[in-house]
Write a protein that holds these residues in place. Structure first.
Motif, PDB file in Angstrom:
ATOM      1  N   ASP A 200       0.812  -0.872  -0.049  1.00  0.00           N
ATOM      2  CA  ASP A 200      -0.224   0.289  -0.424  1.00  0.00           C
ATOM      3  C   ASP A 200       0.852   1.323  -0.156  1.00  0.00           C
ATOM      4  O   ASP A 200       0.698   2.343  -0.661  1.00  0.00           O
ATOM      5  CB  ASP A 200      -0.940   0.164   1.332  1.00  0.00           C
ATOM      6  N   ALA A 201       1.887   1.269   0.936  1.00  0.00           N
ATOM      7  CA  ALA A 201       2.714   2.499   0.666  1.00  0.00           C
ATOM      8  C   ALA A 201       3.391   2.573  -0.787  1.00  0.00           C
ATOM      9  O   ALA A 201       3.725   3.311  -0.964  1.00  0.00           O
ATOM     10  CB  ALA A 201       3.888   2.086   1.514  1.00  0.00           C
ATOM     11  N   MET A 202       3.938   1.715  -1.914  1.00  0.00           N
ATOM     12  CA  MET A 202       4.274   1.209  -2.614  1.00  0.00           C
ATOM     13  C   MET A 202       3.678   2.051  -3.330  1.00  0.00           C
ATOM     14  O   MET A 202       3.764   3.014  -4.312  1.00  0.00           O
ATOM     15  CB  MET A 202       5.180   0.160  -3.177  1.00  0.00           C
ATOM     16  N   ARG A 203       2.327   1.997  -3.242  1.00  0.00           N
ATOM     17  CA  ARG A 203       1.388   2.243  -4.379  1.00  0.00           C
ATOM     18  C   ARG A 203       1.017   3.418  -4.178  1.00  0.00           C
ATOM     19  O   ARG A 203       0.938   4.412  -5.335  1.00  0.00           O
ATOM     20  CB  ARG A 203      -0.864   1.383  -4.037  1.00  0.00           C
TER      21      ARG A 203
ATOM     22  N   ILE B 117      10.401  -1.866  -8.460  1.00  0.00           N
ATOM     23  CA  ILE B 117      10.312  -2.776  -7.229  1.00  0.00           C
ATOM     24  C   ILE B 117       9.105  -4.306  -7.787  1.00  0.00           C
ATOM     25  O   ILE B 117       8.831  -4.163  -8.205  1.00  0.00           O
ATOM     26  CB  ILE B 117       9.696  -2.309  -6.048  1.00  0.00           C
ATOM     27  N   ILE B 118      10.271  -5.139  -7.864  1.00  0.00           N
ATOM     28  CA  ILE B 118       9.560  -6.629  -8.357  1.00  0.00           C
ATOM     29  C   ILE B 118       9.420  -6.944  -7.007  1.00  0.00           C
ATOM     30  O   ILE B 118      10.193  -7.768  -5.689  1.00  0.00           O
ATOM     31  CB  ILE B 118      10.683  -7.341  -9.607  1.00  0.00           C
ATOM     32  N   SER B 119       8.411  -6.882  -6.662  1.00  0.00           N
ATOM     33  CA  SER B 119       7.384  -7.779  -5.091  1.00  0.00           C
ATOM     34  C   SER B 119       7.703  -9.073  -5.605  1.00  0.00           C
ATOM     35  O   SER B 119       6.510  -9.217  -6.375  1.00  0.00           O
ATOM     36  CB  SER B 119       6.401  -6.515  -4.424  1.00  0.00           C
TER      37      SER B 119
ATOM     38  N   TRP C  26       2.712  -4.645 -15.049  1.00  0.00           N
ATOM     39  CA  TRP C  26       3.978  -2.886 -14.391  1.00  0.00           C
ATOM     40  C   TRP C  26       2.288  -1.701 -14.415  1.00  0.00           C
ATOM     41  O   TRP C  26       1.726  -1.755 -14.776  1.00  0.00           O
ATOM     42  CB  TRP C  26       4.377  -3.430 -15.852  1.00  0.00           C
ATOM     43  N   MET C  27       2.687  -1.207 -13.522  1.00  0.00           N
ATOM     44  CA  MET C  27       2.416  -0.192 -13.368  1.00  0.00           C
ATOM     45  C   MET C  27       3.420   1.310 -12.729  1.00  0.00           C
ATOM     46  O   MET C  27       4.757   0.721 -12.189  1.00  0.00           O
ATOM     47  CB  MET C  27       1.607  -0.216 -11.576  1.00  0.00           C
TER      48      MET C  27
ATOM     49  N   ARG D  15       5.811  -4.064  -9.566  1.00  0.00           N
ATOM     50  CA  ARG D  15       4.880  -4.724 -10.354  1.00  0.00           C
ATOM     51  C   ARG D  15       4.752  -6.296  -9.032  1.00  0.00           C
ATOM     52  O   ARG D  15       6.226  -6.647  -8.550  1.00  0.00           O
ATOM     53  CB  ARG D  15       5.473  -5.200 -11.404  1.00  0.00           C
ATOM     54  N   LEU D  16       3.452  -7.159  -8.608  1.00  0.00           N
ATOM     55  CA  LEU D  16       3.443  -8.172  -7.545  1.00  0.00           C
ATOM     56  C   LEU D  16       3.905  -9.127  -9.000  1.00  0.00           C
ATOM     57  O   LEU D  16       3.023  -9.853  -9.878  1.00  0.00           O
ATOM     58  CB  LEU D  16       2.045  -8.155  -6.867  1.00  0.00           C
TER      59      LEU D  16
END
Length: 552
Positions: free
Chosen positions: A245-248, A260-262, A281-282, A288-289
């Motif tokens: 959520d913080a990354m978003r 960040i490749i999560s 990818w966003m 990306r998760l």
């Protein structure tokens, strides 16, 4: 040659060259798809931040006809480096909490704790990280009594550098409901206020969660630290829903500057983040998760690594196995069914054998193209290594772990069991893809000591002479590939990042020396001058030479 130059010039002229930017007068170095070093003099960046081409010939630079130019000042230009195994939020929190990195004794730990408590008064928890008893003369683990002597009246929780053990004071144990009769869960131990591996959750589950504001601050600090040492991206190993959520939030605000490749932290976060599915990818390919991080065992330093034979320096234990074969396979199957990539932490030879076995079973169902990852692969039985390639396994390894661990590894294993220890070249010669990282904040996020360790098997001071088990050092090309192409490939990102090829993002760094020509110790001390992501400068070293770098 003249025809080739004219053809390339025509290619530039036929494109939207007026909108391009030419980064010229550079000593460009990268690893090609063939594994060999490529050298170039300039880089052409499109107006949307991608690579149009690299230019090898000075004459073509002159006739390219691009009006937007940046003079690289003769500096060395490299693709932006990628850490194949880090903990982004962990790095950020380590930078805003009590830092115990480099302490040389229990007394120094206590001194830092006392100073931090005085500078941060109140009754809230004191959280810290970074101690390593292997650096202390007596090499004993800290206890609750040690912490009580300094801070008896507010909860204190101090995590070992590797994240696999932590010590709490009596106030922390009371707050968590821990008593003398509390039993450690499977895969954990409790000894005099020291909690190892799975036992740490007994306390950590009771620590108040950081606010969104604190998480956002931690992410911002982590990004500064990464960019300052040339990291444009990282595989985030163990992303929690709150981290995501913080990354978003950063992505929505336009402040996410690293890629960040999560990998979700365990199946529960895999479900919570996106309903057991990968994301696309966003934010301009910045988030990306892609999969999930699992654990097979603990760490070598706390004797939690799961070994096939007893520890040489403690024959009553073989370490901690976190899951049965059936349990680990079931978790992996859940992720694999949803299309997720699996990355499993395995340190000891028994844990690595277990994970290889699980992946072999998955490969029968899903094929070998799913790029199953073993994270660390530190201690392996040599007879298990030939099983890696047929199962489609990627070896995600951290070169600075070897330089930090070598004396401990010798003590833990004895001299007879080191043939499969940190065996980078042995694994590479078997055709297994290598992806290099640091495991920050366990180690510094700075990739240049990692490059140095990879090529020399020595620390930053050149120890030991000749390198530790030098047969497993790799070439400079292999090392650089591990932190660029290899790290990107490990996260299914090779079509976007990892090299400066047409159509990929123009992520690059300028550094203060020709890293392909210096000795390993000079390589380790390379300074990043500028970091660019997507064709935009996102970090510049201050004139004083300071910055966000966090060394160890």
């Amino acid at each position: 040659m003249r025809k080739t130059l004219l053809a390339l010039a025509a290619l530039l002229a036929s494109s939207s060259a007026l909108a391009d930017t030419l980064v010229s007068n550079v000593n460009g170095i990268q690893v090609g798809a063939d594994g060999k070093l490529q050298h170039f003099k300039a880089l052409v960046v499109t107006d949307d931040g991608k690579v149009r081409m690299t230019i090898e010939h000075p004459e073509l630079v002159r006739i390219a006809g691009i009006t937007n130019t940046i003079d690289g000042g003769g500096k060395t230009l490299l693709p932006g480096l990628i850490d194949a195994h880090g903990h982004v939020m962990g790095l950020g929190f380590a930078m805003i909490q009590l830092d115990l990195t480099g302490t040389t004794s229990v007394d120094e730990m206590k001194q830092r704790l006392k100073a931090y408590a005085a500078a941060n008064p109140g009754d809230g928890w004191i959280i810290g990280r970074g101690w390593n008893q292997e650096l202390w003369s007596k090499r004993r683990f800290p206890t609750s009594a040690d912490l009580d002597a300094v801070v008896p009246d507010r909860p204190v929780w101090l995590t070992r550098v590797d994240g696999h053990a932590a010590v709490g004071n009596s106030a922390a144990l009371r707050a968590a409901g821990i008593t003398a009769s509390t039993k450690a869960p499977d895969g954990g131990e409790i000894i005099d206020g020291l909690f190892v591996d799975n036992a740490t959750t007994l306390v950590e589950s009771k620590i108040p969660a950081p606010s969104d504001e604190v998480r956002d601050r931690a992410l911002a600090e982590a990004q500064k630290a990464m960019l300052s040492v040339g990291l444009v991206g990282a595989a985030d190993m163990g992303t929690a829903k709150e981290d995501w959520d913080a990354m978003r939030r950063a992505g929505e605000a336009g402040t996410l500057n690293v890629r960040i490749i999560s990998y979700a932290g365990a199946p529960e976060n895999w479900r919570a983040i996106n309903g057991s599915r990968q994301t696309g990818w966003m934010y301009g390919d910045r988030l990306r998760l892609v999969g999930t991080k699992l654990y097979a065992d603990g760490a070598l330093g706390s004797r939690g690594a799961y070994l096939k034979a007893p520890y040489h320096d403690r024959p009553d234990t073989r370490g901690l196995r976190f899951h049965t074969d059936a349990e680990l396979l079931a978790m992996a199957e859940e992720v694999a069914k949803g299309g997720g990539q699996i990355a499993t932490h395995a340190i000891g030879d028994a844990a690595n054998a277990q994970v290889i076995g699980v992946y072999e079973q998955l490969t029968k169902t899903y094929g070998s193209a799913r790029r199953w990852r073993i994270e660390h692969l530190q201690i392996a039985d040599p007879k298990d290594l030939p099983r890696l390639k047929p199962a489609g396994i990627i070896a995600s390894m951290q070169p600075t772990h070897q330089t930090s661990d070598r004396l401990m590894a010798e003590a833990r294993l004895g001299p007879e069991r080191l043939d499969g220890a940190y065996a980078w070249q042995t694994i590479a010669k078997m055709g297994v893809p290598l992806a290099f990282g640091s495991d920050f904040p366990v180690e510094s996020p700075n990739p240049f000591p990692g490059l140095s360790a990879a090529v020399s098997r020595q620390d930053m001071n050149g120890q030991p002479p000749g390198g530790w088990r030098p047969q497993d050092r790799v070439s400079f090309e292999q090392a650089l590939a591990g932190f660029t192409r290899g790290a990107a490939y490990a996260g299914f990102a090779e079509s976007r990042i990892g090299s400066l090829e047409p159509g990929k993002w123009a992520d690059f760094i300028l550094v203060d020396r020709d890293v392909s020509k210096v000795d390993p110790q000079a390589l380790a001390r390379t300074q990043v001058l500028e970091t660019w992501v997507g064709g935009k400068k996102v970090w510049t070293r201050p004139a004083s030479g300071g910055g966000g770098e966090r060394g160890r």
